[in-house]
Design a protein around this motif. Structure first.
Motif, short mmCIF file in Angstrom:
data_model
loop_
_atom_site.label_atom_id
_atom_site.label_comp_id
_atom_site.label_asym_id
_atom_site.label_seq_id
_atom_site.Cartn_x
_atom_site.Cartn_y
_atom_site.Cartn_z
N ALA A 266 0.77 -0.88 -0.25
CA ALA A 266 0.21 0.00 -0.06
C ALA A 266 0.80 1.34 0.11
CB ALA A 266 -1.29 -0.11 1.25
N ASP A 267 2.56 1.08 -0.03
CA ASP A 267 3.04 1.92 0.02
C ASP A 267 3.06 3.07 -0.98
OD1 ASP A 267 4.29 -0.12 -0.77
OD2 ASP A 267 6.41 0.07 0.28
N GLU A 268 2.34 2.65 -1.91
CA GLU A 268 2.52 3.24 -3.68
C GLU A 268 1.71 4.16 -3.73
OE1 GLU A 268 2.05 -0.36 -6.86
OE2 GLU A 268 3.82 -1.63 -5.53
N ALA A 269 1.37 4.99 -5.33
CA ALA A 269 -0.02 5.05 -5.30
C ALA A 269 -0.87 5.06 -5.32
CB ALA A 269 0.95 6.66 -6.46
N PRO A 270 -1.63 5.39 -5.50
CA PRO A 270 -3.83 4.56 -5.94
C PRO A 270 -3.55 4.07 -7.18
CG PRO A 270 -4.24 6.36 -4.54
CD PRO A 270 -2.58 6.47 -4.41
N PRO A 271 -3.69 2.87 -7.39
CA PRO A 271 -4.19 2.25 -8.66
C PRO A 271 -4.67 3.20 -9.13
CG PRO A 271 -5.13 1.22 -7.24
CD PRO A 271 -4.05 1.67 -6.46
N LEU A 272 -5.22 3.51 -10.73
CA LEU A 272 -5.74 4.43 -11.54
C LEU A 272 -6.92 3.18 -12.43
CD1 LEU A 272 -2.88 6.25 -13.74
CD2 LEU A 272 -4.60 7.20 -11.50
N CYS A 273 -8.40 3.35 -12.44
CA CYS A 273 -8.95 2.89 -12.83
C CYS A 273 -8.92 3.08 -14.50
CB CYS A 273 -10.61 3.66 -12.71
SG CYS A 273 -11.19 2.87 -13.69
N PRO A 274 -8.87 1.62 -14.54
CA PRO A 274 -8.69 1.51 -16.50
C PRO A 274 -9.58 1.91 -17.43
CG PRO A 274 -9.30 -0.69 -15.71
CD PRO A 274 -8.69 0.55 -14.07
N THR A 275 -10.87 2.08 -16.52
CA THR A 275 -11.98 2.64 -17.47
C THR A 275 -11.09 4.74 -17.91
OG1 THR A 275 -13.57 1.64 -17.22
CG2 THR A 275 -14.28 3.95 -18.16
N ALA A 276 -11.39 5.54 -19.35
CA ALA A 276 -10.74 6.72 -19.74
C ALA A 276 -11.14 8.24 -18.81
CB ALA A 276 -11.03 6.68 -20.54
N GLY A 277 -10.76 8.64 -17.62
CA GLY A 277 -11.21 9.57 -17.25
C GLY A 277 -11.80 9.44 -15.96
N HIS A 278 -12.01 7.89 -15.25
CA HIS A 278 -12.18 8.02 -13.81
C HIS A 278 -11.23 8.05 -13.25
CE1 HIS A 278 -15.62 4.67 -14.84
NE2 HIS A 278 -15.64 6.53 -15.60
N GLY A 279 -10.26 8.32 -13.59
CA GLY A 279 -8.86 8.72 -12.47
C GLY A 279 -8.68 7.38 -11.34
N ALA A 280 -7.87 8.23 -10.23
CA ALA A 280 -7.48 6.64 -9.07
C ALA A 280 -8.27 6.56 -8.32
CB ALA A 280 -6.71 8.03 -7.99
N MET A 281 -8.29 5.50 -7.94
CA MET A 281 -9.29 4.78 -7.26
C MET A 281 -8.95 5.04 -6.18
SD MET A 281 -8.87 0.53 -9.18
CE MET A 281 -9.95 0.02 -10.35
#
Length: 152
Positions: A133-148
């Motif tokens: 959990a020490d990394e940046a939050p993952p990004l949603c693979p759907t364009a425009g949704h941003g960070a989870m």
């Protein structure tokens, strides 16, 4: 000739389907991602997958993503066939038989436990699990949704 992604040797027994959905493809409620370091040992990965499937009963499969590179998915049904369930009364994992059991020996020292962190997209509900959990939050693979966001 192009070939599909290869599973790292330690995890190839867990990969049941080597098709990897693209960023715009279906990865909805039936599938989540599990991101982990390629050096994660098989027993810890198995325990994390157990946790993921217990946490989300509607989940059909989990896309395995070592070091940010999707290698394929593990299906709930196949996983449950391969890995014996823990005894519900003692809370321990089985020591004999099944995938990852090896020669049933134990290593000296204090056991290391891994924790799976769940992230969800606030717009489409896609889930990603990570062991670190020490990394940046993952990004949603759907364009425009941003960070989870981390979910409980």
């Amino acid at each position: 000739m192009e070939t599909g992604p290869e599973a790292p040797r330690g995890y190839e027994a867990l990969v049941h389907d080597t098709r990897v959905p693209d960023a715009t493809g279906d990865g909805g409620s039936g599938q989540a991602r599990l991101e982990f370091a390629a050096g994660t040992r098989l027993p810890e990965l198995i325990e994390t997958l157990r946790y993921v499937f217990v946490t989300d009963p509607a989940l059909n499969s989990v896309l395995l993503v070592p070091d940010g590179r999707p290698v394929g998915s593990t299906a709930r049904v196949r996983f449950e066939q391969q890995v014996p369930a823990a005894d519900p009364y003692d809370g321990e994992t089985p020591l004999r038989g099944g995938l990852g059991a090896g020669d049933h020996g134990t290593l000296p020292g204090t056991p290391t436990r891994f924790t799976a962190y769940r992230y969800r997209c606030g717009q489409c509900g896609r889930a990603t699990y990570r062991i670190a959990a020490d990394e940046a939050p993952p990004l949603c693979p759907t364009a425009g949704h941003g960070a989870m966001r981390m979910a409980r």
